[in-house]
Design a protein around this motif. Structure first.
Motif, PDB file in Angstrom:
ATOM      1  N   LEU A   1      50.370  36.038  42.634  1.00  0.00           N
ATOM      2  CA  LEU A   1      49.669  35.940  43.852  1.00  0.00           C
ATOM      3  C   LEU A   1      48.323  35.183  43.669  1.00  0.00           C
ATOM      4  O   LEU A   1      47.625  35.008  44.554  1.00  0.00           O
ATOM      5  N   THR A   2      48.033  34.848  42.282  1.00  0.00           N
ATOM      6  CA  THR A   2      46.890  33.951  41.979  1.00  0.00           C
ATOM      7  C   THR A   2      47.164  32.673  42.535  1.00  0.00           C
ATOM      8  O   THR A   2      46.196  31.825  42.804  1.00  0.00           O
ATOM      9  N   MET A   3      48.426  32.319  43.213  1.00  0.00           N
ATOM     10  CA  MET A   3      48.597  30.945  43.676  1.00  0.00           C
ATOM     11  C   MET A   3      48.189  31.099  45.377  1.00  0.00           C
ATOM     12  O   MET A   3      48.215  29.922  45.824  1.00  0.00           O
ATOM     13  N   VAL A   4      48.043  32.157  45.723  1.00  0.00           N
ATOM     14  CA  VAL A   4      47.771  32.326  46.947  1.00  0.00           C
ATOM     15  C   VAL A   4      46.227  31.464  47.491  1.00  0.00           C
ATOM     16  O   VAL A   4      46.159  30.782  48.449  1.00  0.00           O
ATOM     17  N   HIS A   5      45.457  31.745  46.597  1.00  0.00           N
ATOM     18  CA  HIS A   5      44.028  31.126  46.629  1.00  0.00           C
ATOM     19  C   HIS A   5      43.612  30.646  45.470  1.00  0.00           C
ATOM     20  O   HIS A   5      43.424  31.431  44.549  1.00  0.00           O
ATOM     21  N   VAL A   8      41.077  33.078  43.581  1.00  0.00           N
ATOM     22  CA  VAL A   8      41.790  34.439  43.120  1.00  0.00           C
ATOM     23  C   VAL A   8      42.112  34.397  41.701  1.00  0.00           C
ATOM     24  O   VAL A   8      42.983  33.731  41.311  1.00  0.00           O
ATOM     25  N   THR A   9      41.824  35.292  40.916  1.00  0.00           N
ATOM     26  CA  THR A   9      42.216  35.527  39.510  1.00  0.00           C
ATOM     27  C   THR A   9      42.616  36.955  39.593  1.00  0.00           C
ATOM     28  O   THR A   9      42.295  38.127  40.110  1.00  0.00           O
ATOM     29  N   HIS A  10      43.886  37.302  38.809  1.00  0.00           N
ATOM     30  CA  HIS A  10      44.477  38.601  38.451  1.00  0.00           C
ATOM     31  C   HIS A  10      43.478  39.389  37.418  1.00  0.00           C
ATOM     32  O   HIS A  10      43.268  38.809  36.288  1.00  0.00           O
ATOM     33  N   VAL A  11      43.204  40.539  37.633  1.00  0.00           N
ATOM     34  CA  VAL A  11      42.604  41.371  36.665  1.00  0.00           C
ATOM     35  C   VAL A  11      43.482  42.338  35.815  1.00  0.00           C
ATOM     36  O   VAL A  11      43.461  42.349  34.913  1.00  0.00           O
ATOM     37  N   GLY A  12      44.366  42.908  36.698  1.00  0.00           N
ATOM     38  CA  GLY A  12      45.513  43.738  36.121  1.00  0.00           C
ATOM     39  C   GLY A  12      45.701  44.750  36.985  1.00  0.00           C
ATOM     40  O   GLY A  12      45.562  44.962  38.217  1.00  0.00           O
ATOM     41  N   GLN A  13      46.744  45.817  36.469  1.00  0.00           N
ATOM     42  CA  GLN A  13      46.971  46.819  37.156  1.00  0.00           C
ATOM     43  C   GLN A  13      46.225  47.962  37.246  1.00  0.00           C
ATOM     44  O   GLN A  13      45.567  48.092  36.170  1.00  0.00           O
ATOM     45  N   SER A  24      40.590  39.351  41.472  1.00  0.00           N
ATOM     46  CA  SER A  24      39.158  39.252  41.913  1.00  0.00           C
ATOM     47  C   SER A  24      38.559  37.700  42.498  1.00  0.00           C
ATOM     48  O   SER A  24      39.423  36.813  42.237  1.00  0.00           O
ATOM     49  N   VAL A  25      37.575  37.628  43.156  1.00  0.00           N
ATOM     50  CA  VAL A  25      37.148  36.529  43.546  1.00  0.00           C
ATOM     51  C   VAL A  25      35.515  36.355  43.249  1.00  0.00           C
ATOM     52  O   VAL A  25      35.126  37.530  43.410  1.00  0.00           O
ATOM     53  N   PRO A  26      34.995  35.555  42.665  1.00  0.00           N
ATOM     54  CA  PRO A  26      33.675  35.384  42.111  1.00  0.00           C
ATOM     55  C   PRO A  26      32.808  35.769  43.352  1.00  0.00           C
ATOM     56  O   PRO A  26      32.870  35.181  44.592  1.00  0.00           O
ATOM     57  N   ASN A  27      31.674  36.387  43.123  1.00  0.00           N
ATOM     58  CA  ASN A  27      30.885  36.743  44.303  1.00  0.00           C
ATOM     59  C   ASN A  27      30.215  35.546  44.936  1.00  0.00           C
ATOM     60  O   ASN A  27      29.847  35.390  46.114  1.00  0.00           O
ATOM     61  N   SER A  28      29.947  34.358  43.944  1.00  0.00           N
ATOM     62  CA  SER A  28      29.420  33.198  44.599  1.00  0.00           C
ATOM     63  C   SER A  28      30.491  32.666  45.844  1.00  0.00           C
ATOM     64  O   SER A  28      29.868  31.682  46.443  1.00  0.00           O
ATOM     65  N   GLU A  29      31.645  32.957  45.606  1.00  0.00           N
ATOM     66  CA  GLU A  29      32.655  32.149  46.352  1.00  0.00           C
ATOM     67  C   GLU A  29      33.117  33.009  47.546  1.00  0.00           C
ATOM     68  O   GLU A  29      33.218  32.553  48.522  1.00  0.00           O
ATOM     69  N   TRP A  30      32.938  34.505  47.345  1.00  0.00           N
ATOM     70  CA  TRP A  30      33.439  35.360  48.316  1.00  0.00           C
ATOM     71  C   TRP A  30      33.005  35.041  49.900  1.00  0.00           C
ATOM     72  O   TRP A  30      33.884  35.203  50.559  1.00  0.00           O
ATOM     73  N   GLN A  34      36.465  34.655  52.019  1.00  0.00           N
ATOM     74  CA  GLN A  34      36.740  35.958  52.089  1.00  0.00           C
ATOM     75  C   GLN A  34      37.930  36.126  53.243  1.00  0.00           C
ATOM     76  O   GLN A  34      38.894  36.588  52.954  1.00  0.00           O
ATOM     77  N   GLU A  35      37.647  35.142  54.598  1.00  0.00           N
ATOM     78  CA  GLU A  35      38.729  35.325  55.604  1.00  0.00           C
ATOM     79  C   GLU A  35      40.127  34.829  55.106  1.00  0.00           C
ATOM     80  O   GLU A  35      41.114  35.428  55.460  1.00  0.00           O
ATOM     81  N   ASP A  36      39.948  33.520  54.715  1.00  0.00           N
ATOM     82  CA  ASP A  36      41.260  32.952  54.155  1.00  0.00           C
ATOM     83  C   ASP A  36      42.063  33.606  52.943  1.00  0.00           C
ATOM     84  O   ASP A  36      43.199  33.886  53.236  1.00  0.00           O
ATOM     85  N   VAL A  37      41.346  34.160  51.990  1.00  0.00           N
ATOM     86  CA  VAL A  37      41.877  34.932  50.858  1.00  0.00           C
ATOM     87  C   VAL A  37      42.382  36.309  51.637  1.00  0.00           C
ATOM     88  O   VAL A  37      43.635  36.592  51.323  1.00  0.00           O
TER      89      VAL A  37
END
Length: 66
Positions: A1-5, A8-13, A24-30, A34-37
């Motif tokens: 799913l990290t390839m969706v945008h 987006v980075t995978h944190v874990g289960q 996760s998405v960095p706050n500076s980019e959120w 947001q809508e696209d992700v």
């Protein structure tokens, strides 16, 4: 799913729940992505639900609360 945008980075289960994952998405980019992700994650194969969690600062206990 990290390839969706790219933001987006995978944190874990989540604990032992193999079908629940945290991304996760960095706050500076959120704000700008947001809508696209959310749209892309919701439409991704195998995704049943998307919940947004905000990071909250943990409060320390006072010495007399123990």
């Amino acid at each position: 799913l990290t390839m969706v945008h790219p933001a987006v980075t995978h944190v874990g289960q989540v604990g032992q729940l193999q079908d629940v994952q945290i991304f996760s998405v960095p706050n500076s980019e959120w704000e700008s992505v947001q809508e696209d992700v959310l749209e892309k994650l919701s439409k991704a194969n195998g995704v049943g639900r998307v919940d947004v969690q905000k990071v909250k600062a943990r409060s320390k206990r006072g010495g007399d609360e123990l």
